[in-house]
Design an enzyme around this catalytic site. Structure first.
Site, short mmCIF file in Angstrom:
data_model
loop_
_atom_site.label_atom_id
_atom_site.label_comp_id
_atom_site.label_asym_id
_atom_site.label_seq_id
_atom_site.Cartn_x
_atom_site.Cartn_y
_atom_site.Cartn_z
N GLY A 213 27.50 -14.61 6.17
CA GLY A 213 26.94 -14.70 4.82
C GLY A 213 25.44 -14.93 4.75
O GLY A 213 24.93 -15.50 3.78
N ASN B 172 23.11 -12.72 4.18
CA ASN B 172 22.55 -12.01 3.01
C ASN B 172 22.84 -12.80 1.74
O ASN B 172 21.97 -12.91 0.87
CB ASN B 172 23.13 -10.60 2.91
CG ASN B 172 22.35 -9.61 3.76
OD1 ASN B 172 21.23 -9.25 3.42
ND2 ASN B 172 22.93 -9.21 4.87
N ARG C 158 47.46 -3.71 -0.36
CA ARG C 158 46.04 -3.70 -0.70
C ARG C 158 45.82 -3.84 -2.20
O ARG C 158 44.90 -4.51 -2.67
CB ARG C 158 45.39 -2.40 -0.20
CG ARG C 158 43.93 -2.29 -0.63
CD ARG C 158 43.18 -1.24 0.11
NE ARG C 158 43.17 0.03 -0.59
CZ ARG C 158 42.26 0.98 -0.39
NH1 ARG C 158 41.32 0.83 0.52
NH2 ARG C 158 42.31 2.10 -1.07
N MET D 227 33.86 -6.63 4.67
CA MET D 227 34.27 -5.66 5.69
C MET D 227 35.50 -4.84 5.32
O MET D 227 36.16 -4.31 6.21
CB MET D 227 34.50 -6.38 7.03
CG MET D 227 33.27 -7.08 7.57
SD MET D 227 31.84 -5.98 7.75
CE MET D 227 32.36 -5.03 9.18
N ARG D 228 35.82 -4.74 4.05
CA ARG D 228 36.97 -3.91 3.66
C ARG D 228 36.53 -2.72 2.83
O ARG D 228 35.60 -2.84 2.04
CB ARG D 228 37.96 -4.73 2.81
CG ARG D 228 38.77 -5.59 3.65
CD ARG D 228 39.76 -6.44 2.90
NE ARG D 228 40.28 -7.36 3.86
CZ ARG D 228 41.23 -7.07 4.73
NH1 ARG D 228 41.83 -5.90 4.70
NH2 ARG D 228 41.61 -7.94 5.64
N ILE D 229 37.24 -1.61 3.03
CA ILE D 229 36.97 -0.43 2.20
C ILE D 229 37.69 -0.65 0.88
O ILE D 229 38.87 -1.03 0.85
CB ILE D 229 37.53 0.83 2.90
CG1 ILE D 229 37.00 0.86 4.32
CG2 ILE D 229 37.24 2.06 2.06
CD1 ILE D 229 36.33 2.09 4.78
N LEU D 230 36.98 -0.45 -0.20
CA LEU D 230 37.55 -0.73 -1.51
C LEU D 230 38.20 0.53 -2.09
O LEU D 230 37.73 1.65 -1.87
CB LEU D 230 36.45 -1.24 -2.44
CG LEU D 230 35.86 -2.58 -1.99
CD1 LEU D 230 34.53 -2.85 -2.67
CD2 LEU D 230 36.84 -3.72 -2.24
N HIS E 298 23.71 -1.85 3.69
CA HIS E 298 24.20 -1.29 4.96
C HIS E 298 23.05 -1.29 5.97
O HIS E 298 21.93 -0.91 5.63
CB HIS E 298 24.71 0.14 4.72
CG HIS E 298 25.28 0.75 5.96
ND1 HIS E 298 26.50 0.36 6.49
CD2 HIS E 298 24.78 1.68 6.81
CE1 HIS E 298 26.73 1.04 7.60
NE2 HIS E 298 25.70 1.85 7.81
N GLU F 76 16.86 -6.80 5.43
CA GLU F 76 17.99 -6.89 4.48
C GLU F 76 17.78 -8.08 3.55
O GLU F 76 17.99 -7.99 2.34
CB GLU F 76 19.31 -7.07 5.23
CG GLU F 76 19.71 -5.88 6.09
CD GLU F 76 21.09 -6.07 6.72
OE1 GLU F 76 21.98 -6.64 6.08
OE2 GLU F 76 21.27 -5.62 7.87
C1 GRF Z 1 24.74 -7.12 7.40
O1 GRF Z 1 24.08 -6.48 8.46
C2 GRF Z 1 25.08 -6.13 6.32
O2 GRF Z 1 24.14 -5.11 6.19
C3 GRF Z 1 26.38 -5.56 6.80
O3 GRF Z 1 27.06 -6.64 7.36
C4 GRF Z 1 26.11 -7.61 7.81
C5 GRF Z 1 26.47 -8.90 7.14
O4 GRF Z 1 25.70 -9.98 7.59
N1 GRF Z 1 27.07 -4.88 5.74
P1 GRF Z 1 25.72 -11.36 6.80
O5 GRF Z 1 27.18 -11.79 6.70
O6 GRF Z 1 25.10 -11.14 5.46
O7 GRF Z 1 24.94 -12.30 7.66
#
Ligand code: GRF
Length: 220
Positions: free
Chosen positions: A15, A17, A68, A93-96, A112, A177
């Site tokens: 987490g 980001n 799902r 990490m899941r495709i919606l 991404h 990011e």
């Molecule tokens: C990031 O690199 C984001 O771009 C990707 O997954 C990673 C998540 O990192 N989708 P964090 O959990 O925000 O540290």
């Protein structure tokens, strides 16, 4: 004072980001605040960060649901009950499914770690190194039902330096990011960007930190 837009942030892991977005929301005049953090993994590190900063946090493990559809339904209910205006995928990490994506169309963002449309999917840093690419970066985009698809809003590029390991590259991209995502969220929250017919419509974007272009941020 204009009311701040509410953000539901979806995570699966550490987490970082989400943490960077939270820090931005604590700055004077930022036009949005996090109203809920949701994870599909109850051990996600980011949940602890949220709770220790008094942000509502909830985990919905996939295995607790029949399929799902039910899993997503529970997540949608939590998002809607939180009053979120914008749904932010931050390492989710899941495709919606299509219905989920359509429900939040135009207010569903993802980040991404590549310069899309190149390097969709996982292991972007490793593949960039393997291919000998010289430029890498990250992308914030509106989400549609294709994996890492949807209209590109903004990108930040970094060089790939000789001798870089995957970890060096990941660190350099992650730093971007953390800057890019909160800037894009701010633009969406203030309606300076909108999704129109599958493309991004920009309304008079002011220069950011003295840069004329939304697409260049000075991180080096
Ligand atoms: C990031 O690199 C984001 O771009 C990707 O997954 C990673 C998540 O990192 N989708 P964090 O959990 O925000 O540290």
């Amino acid at each position: 004072m204009v009311e701040r837009k509410k953000l539901a942030v979806l995570i699966s892991g550490r987490g970082s980001n989400m943490e960077a977005i939270y820090n931005a929301t604590c700055t004077q005049g930022y036009p949005a605040e996090i109203c809920i953090v949701i994870s599909d993994n109850e051990d996600a590190g980011g949940l602890n960060f949220a709770r220790s900063n008094e942000i509502k946090a909830a985990a919905f493990e996939r295995k607790a649901f029949e399929d799902r559809n039910e899993h997503e339904q529970a997540i949608c209910e939590a998002i809607d009950a939180s009053g979120a205006d914008i749904v932010v995928l931050a390492g989710y990490m899941r495709i919606l499914s299509k219905p989920f994506v359509e429900r939040y169309e135009g207010r569903l963002l993802n980040i991404h770690p590549s310069l899309l449309p190149a390097y969709k999917g996982l292991d972007t840093h490793g593949r960039v190194l393997e291919d000998g690419a010289k430029i890498h970066g990250c992308t914030v985009h509106f989400v549609n039902s294709e994996m890492d698809g949807g209209a590109i809003i903004a990108q930040a590029a970094v060089p790939v330096l000789s001798g870089d390991t995957e970890s060096d590259l990941a660190t350099r991209v992650l730093k971007c990011e953390h800057q890019l995502y909160s800037r894009v969220i701010s633009l969406l929250a203030t309606e300076q960007i909108r999704l129109v017919e599958g493309g991004v419509k920009f309304d008079d974007i002011p220069s950011i930190d003295g840069n004329d272009s939304l697409f260049s941020i000075d991180i080096m």
